[in-house]
Design a protein around this motif. Structure first.
Motif: not given
Length: 215
Positions: A122-125, A128-129, A133-138, A146-149
């Protein structure tokens, strides 16, 4: 149904909040400029209609592509769920030790390691790729859980299912999910060498691990 639609609308607004605000501000400025100055802000319909048709084709293609990718992901995750249940059922029913306590510990270790694999995957998925997208996933606002994870990281979840020594070993590897499956395969091989599982059970359980790799 109402709750789902309300949640979907809420997610959409979170996702495109900045774009909506920019569009509203732009529209307000154009209308205000027209009302105040009375400038003839007009455009011919012909180029607009041509551009509209091109945009419609483009959006249709993008929507179909996005749906196909989403549906493919759902099928793959469904396969992972089914294979995980099969693997856990196989561990519980196909492995049997004479000592009940050792039997319980062995089965718990194998199943907990598989749960750790799911958390690691889950965390590998989540990572960021550059091509997504160019945004920071967190910092994504449309999905706060999702961001909290992402902020918590994987260790807090995976540590519930692995010993500190085993977790430390995986942390030194670049691909934790693959290393966990490798460890599962080695454990099954040891059980086969000790005569705890038969040839057929050994091959069958390895085939499930192979499916998990494929997925």
């Amino acid at each position: 149904m109402y709750v789902k639609r309300h949640y979907s609308l809420k997610m959409t607004v979170r996702w495109s909040r900045k774009d909506l605000l920019y569009a509203m501000l732009y529209s307000f400025l154009v209308v205000a400029l027209y009302e105040i100055t009375s400038l003839p802000l007009t455009l011919p319909w012909e180029p607009i209609s041509v551009i509209g048709i091109a945009v419609a084709f483009y959006l249709g293609f993008k929507n179909n592509s996005s749906y196909d990718r989403t549906w493919e992901a759902r099928k793959i995750w469904g396969a992972i769920v089914n294979d995980s249940r099969t693997f856990a059922t196989g561990i519980i029913s196909q492995i049997s030790l004479v000592d009940d306590e050792e039997d319980r510990i062995l089965k718990k270790t194998l199943i907990y390691r598989h749960l750790a694999w799911l958390m690691a995957l889950k965390h590998v998925l989540y990572k960021h790729r550059s091509w997504e997208h160019g945004e920071d996933s967190s910092t994504l606002q449309f999905a706060p859980s999702f961001a909290a994870d992402m902020v918590r990281g994987s260790e807090s979840e995976i540590s519930k299912y692995l010993s500190p020594e085993e977790l430390a070993h995986y942390k030194s590897k670049s691909n934790m999910p693959s290393q966990i499956l490798k460890r599962q395969s080695e454990e099954l091989n040891n059980l086969y060498i000790q005569g705890i599982i038969t040839d057929y059970k050994h091959v069958w359980l390895h085939q499930i691990i192979g499916k998990l790799y494929d997925n």
